[in-house]
Design an enzyme around this catalytic site. Structure first.
Site, PDB file in Angstrom:
ATOM      1  N   SER A  29      81.661 -28.162  -2.515  1.00 45.79           N
ATOM      2  CA  SER A  29      82.137 -28.130  -1.237  1.00 45.79           C
ATOM      3  C   SER A  29      83.294 -27.665  -1.159  1.00 45.79           C
ATOM      4  O   SER A  29      84.293 -27.767  -2.025  1.00 45.79           O
ATOM      5  CB  SER A  29      82.214 -28.879  -0.603  1.00 45.79           C
ATOM      6  N   HIS A  60      78.871 -24.896   2.447  1.00 47.52           N
ATOM      7  CA  HIS A  60      77.847 -24.246   1.572  1.00 47.52           C
ATOM      8  C   HIS A  60      77.421 -23.150   2.104  1.00 47.52           C
ATOM      9  O   HIS A  60      76.876 -23.056   3.260  1.00 47.52           O
ATOM     10  CB  HIS A  60      77.129 -25.567   0.825  1.00 47.52           C
ATOM     11  N   HIS A  82      71.634 -31.004  -2.071  1.00 41.82           N
ATOM     12  CA  HIS A  82      71.452 -32.646  -2.377  1.00 41.82           C
ATOM     13  C   HIS A  82      70.913 -33.357  -2.388  1.00 41.82           C
ATOM     14  O   HIS A  82      69.784 -33.116  -1.460  1.00 41.82           O
ATOM     15  CB  HIS A  82      72.837 -33.050  -2.006  1.00 41.82           C
ATOM     16  N   TYR A  84      70.155 -36.490  -1.416  1.00 42.09           N
ATOM     17  CA  TYR A  84      70.365 -36.844  -0.265  1.00 42.09           C
ATOM     18  C   TYR A  84      69.819 -35.890   1.179  1.00 42.09           C
ATOM     19  O   TYR A  84      69.447 -36.293   2.206  1.00 42.09           O
ATOM     20  CB  TYR A  84      72.460 -37.254   0.620  1.00 42.09           C
ATOM     21  N   GLU A  85      69.760 -34.510   0.891  1.00 46.03           N
ATOM     22  CA  GLU A  85      68.845 -33.527   2.232  1.00 46.03           C
ATOM     23  C   GLU A  85      67.630 -34.344   2.577  1.00 46.03           C
ATOM     24  O   GLU A  85      67.445 -34.091   3.688  1.00 46.03           O
ATOM     25  CB  GLU A  85      69.102 -32.648   2.063  1.00 46.03           C
ATOM     26  N   ALA A 112      83.294 -31.494  -5.258  1.00 47.45           N
ATOM     27  CA  ALA A 112      83.986 -32.428  -4.603  1.00 47.45           C
ATOM     28  C   ALA A 112      84.328 -34.207  -5.247  1.00 47.45           C
ATOM     29  O   ALA A 112      82.567 -34.114  -4.769  1.00 47.45           O
ATOM     30  CB  ALA A 112      84.495 -31.682  -3.501  1.00 47.45           C
ATOM     31  N   MET A 207      78.445 -36.993  -5.126  1.00 46.10           N
ATOM     32  CA  MET A 207      77.352 -36.522  -4.510  1.00 46.10           C
ATOM     33  C   MET A 207      76.097 -36.066  -4.589  1.00 46.10           C
ATOM     34  O   MET A 207      74.965 -35.335  -4.706  1.00 46.10           O
ATOM     35  CB  MET A 207      77.047 -36.904  -2.816  1.00 46.10           C
ATOM     36  N   SER A 208      76.928 -35.094  -6.241  1.00 43.02           N
ATOM     37  CA  SER A 208      75.764 -34.490  -6.568  1.00 43.02           C
ATOM     38  C   SER A 208      76.274 -34.200  -8.316  1.00 43.02           C
ATOM     39  O   SER A 208      76.336 -35.034  -8.509  1.00 43.02           O
ATOM     40  CB  SER A 208      76.588 -32.559  -5.626  1.00 43.02           C
ATOM     41  N   ASN A 231      89.613 -37.007  -2.055  1.00 44.99           N
ATOM     42  CA  ASN A 231      90.367 -37.962  -1.459  1.00 44.99           C
ATOM     43  C   ASN A 231      90.478 -39.299  -2.842  1.00 44.99           C
ATOM     44  O   ASN A 231      89.779 -39.034  -3.546  1.00 44.99           O
ATOM     45  CB  ASN A 231      89.539 -38.348  -0.138  1.00 44.99           C
ATOM     46  N   HIS A 243      83.004 -35.310   5.934  1.00 43.24           N
ATOM     47  CA  HIS A 243      83.547 -34.218   4.922  1.00 43.24           C
ATOM     48  C   HIS A 243      84.236 -33.701   5.124  1.00 43.24           C
ATOM     49  O   HIS A 243      84.645 -32.181   4.563  1.00 43.24           O
ATOM     50  CB  HIS A 243      82.260 -33.780   5.126  1.00 43.24           C
TER      51      HIS A 243
HETATM   52  N1  HPA Z   1      82.589 -40.531  -2.164  1.00 44.57           N
HETATM   53  C1  HPA Z   1      81.327 -39.897  -2.546  1.00 44.57           C
HETATM   54  N2  HPA Z   1      80.898 -38.242  -2.231  1.00 44.57           N
HETATM   55  C2  HPA Z   1      82.742 -37.544  -2.272  1.00 44.57           C
HETATM   56  C3  HPA Z   1      83.996 -38.021  -1.917  1.00 44.57           C
HETATM   57  C4  HPA Z   1      83.777 -39.407  -1.792  1.00 44.57           C
HETATM   58  O1  HPA Z   1      85.182 -40.648  -1.788  1.00 44.57           O
HETATM   59  N3  HPA Z   1      84.625 -37.397  -2.016  1.00 44.57           N
HETATM   60  C5  HPA Z   1      84.266 -36.059  -1.779  1.00 44.57           C
HETATM   61  N4  HPA Z   1      82.906 -35.868  -1.988  1.00 44.57           N
END
Ligand code: HPA
Length: 273
Positions: A29, A60, A82, A84-85, A112, A207-208, A231, A243
Site C-alpha cells: 500500500s 494497489h 489480501h 480479507y478480500e 504498510a 493485513m498482508s 500509524n 486506509h
Molecule cells: N493495523 C493493521 N493493518 C495496518 C495498520 C494497522 O494499524 N496500518 C497499516 N496497515
C-alpha cells in the site's frame, strides 16, 4: 494452480523480451511509486495473467513490471490481493509461484503496518525478523504431500536481511526490526487486541505478507520483508485509523524506501549480468 502458473509463465515469456528476472519485489500500500526507479522493459496487467490478483483496494495498481535496477533484473508486482478480500489465504500463490518459474531466486516483500512499539514511529521502516499468524488460516490448506509441513524457522532469510540492513545503513536510514503480526482485517484491531498482540511479542501489525511468506517458504524461495509503519496501532495514539492515513504516511516514507530498495537491489548487480 500449476496450470495457471504455466499459462502465466508463457504469457510473460512472450512479453518480456528475453529478460529473466532474478529478484521479485512486491510493493504494498502506497509504495507502488518505487516503480519510477526501475528501467522498465515490459509491463503486463494482472488482468492478463490467470490467477493473479485482479483489481484490489485503493493504493494497489495491479501490474507486473519487468526491468532493471542498475544491472539487477527485477520483476515487480505493483499491488497485491489480501485474504480479507475474498477470504482466500492463497490469493497470491499463483503470482508468487510464477515469479519463481520466470527465474526469481529471491523475493522482497513490502507492506504498510501499524506500529505497536512506541519507539518505532509513523513514517519509520521496520525489517521483519519473524511473524505471528493471528488468523489461524494458511495458504497451504488443501495442499498435499509431506512438503506442506513447512519449517518456518528463519522464514525471513538472515543473509538477505543482513543485505537490507547494509542498504539502510548506506543511506543513513534508521531501520527498526521486529515481529509482524498478521491480522485478517479488513477492520483494524481494537485497543484490547493491540494490548494482547504486544504481550504476545508483536512489534507491528498488518493485513498482508504472512500468507505470501508461507507460500514462498513452501516454494523454497528465500525472502526478506520491510514494513512501512504508517500509524501507531489502535489505542496507542489518539489519531483515528483509516486506509487514507495508511496511504498518506506510506508516501512520506517513499524516499527512504526508494533509497533502501535501490541499494539493496544494486547490491546484486555484481553477482550477474
Ligand atoms: N493495523 C493493521 N493493518 C495496518 C495498520 C494497522 O494499524 N496500518 C497499516 N496497515
Amino acid at each position: 494452480m500449476m496450470n495457471q502458473v504455466s499459462a502465466c509463465v508463457k504469457i510473460i515469456r512472450e512479453k518480456s523480451l528475453g529478460l529473466y528476472p532474478q529478484i521479485g519485489l512486491i510493493l504494498g500500500s502506497g509504495l507502488s511509486s518505487f516503480a519510477d526507479q526501475v528501467n522498465i522493459s515490459s509491463e503486463i496487467s494482472f488482468n492478463e495473467l490467470p490467477g493473479f490478483p485482479q483489481a484490489g483496494v485503493g493504493g494497489h495498481v495491479g501490474k507486473l513490471l519487468l526491468g532493471r535496477v542498475g544491472n539487477t533484473k527485477v520483476a515487480i508486482l505493483q499491488g497485491r490481493s489480501h485474504y480479507y478480500e475474498e477470504g482466500k489465504a492463497d490469493t497470491m500463490a499463483v503470482a508468487i509461484k510464477t515469479l519463481k518459474e520466470i527465474g526469481c531466486d529471491s523475493l522482497v516483500l513490502t507492506n504498510a503496518a501499524g506500529s505497536i512499539k512506541k519507539g518505532a514511529k509513523p513514517g519509520d521502516i521496520m525489517l521483519i525478523t519473524d511473524h505471528i499468524n493471528m488468523t489461524g488460516v494458511s495458504p497451504l490448506f488443501g495442499s498435499k504431500g509431506n512438503d506442506r509441513f513447512v519449517d518456518m524457522c528463519e522464514a525471513y532469510d538472515p543473509d538477505l536481511s543482513e543485505r537490507m540492513r547494509k542498504a539502510a545503513n548506506k543511506n543513513g536510514v534508521n531501520l527498526n526490526e521486529g515481529v509482524y503480526a498478521w491480522w485478517s482485517g479488513p477492520q483494524f484491531e481494537t485497543p484490547a487486541e493491540i494490548r494482547a498482540l504486544k504481550i504476545l511479542g508483536a512489534d507491528a501489525v498488518g493485513m498482508s505478507t504472512v500468507p505470501e511468506v508461507i507460500v514462498a517458504r513452501h516454494a523454497k524461495i528465500p525472502l526478506c520483508a520491510l514494513s512501512v509503519l504508517t500509524n501507531y496501532a489502535a489505542g496507542i495514539s489518539d489519531t483515528p485509523l483509516s486506509h487514507e492515513q495508511t496511504i498518506r504516511v506510506a508516501k512520506l516514507a517513499e524516499k527512504s524506501i526508494k533509497d533502501i530498495l535501490n541499494s539493496y537491489l544494486n547490491s546484486f548487480s555484481n553477482d550477474n549480468n
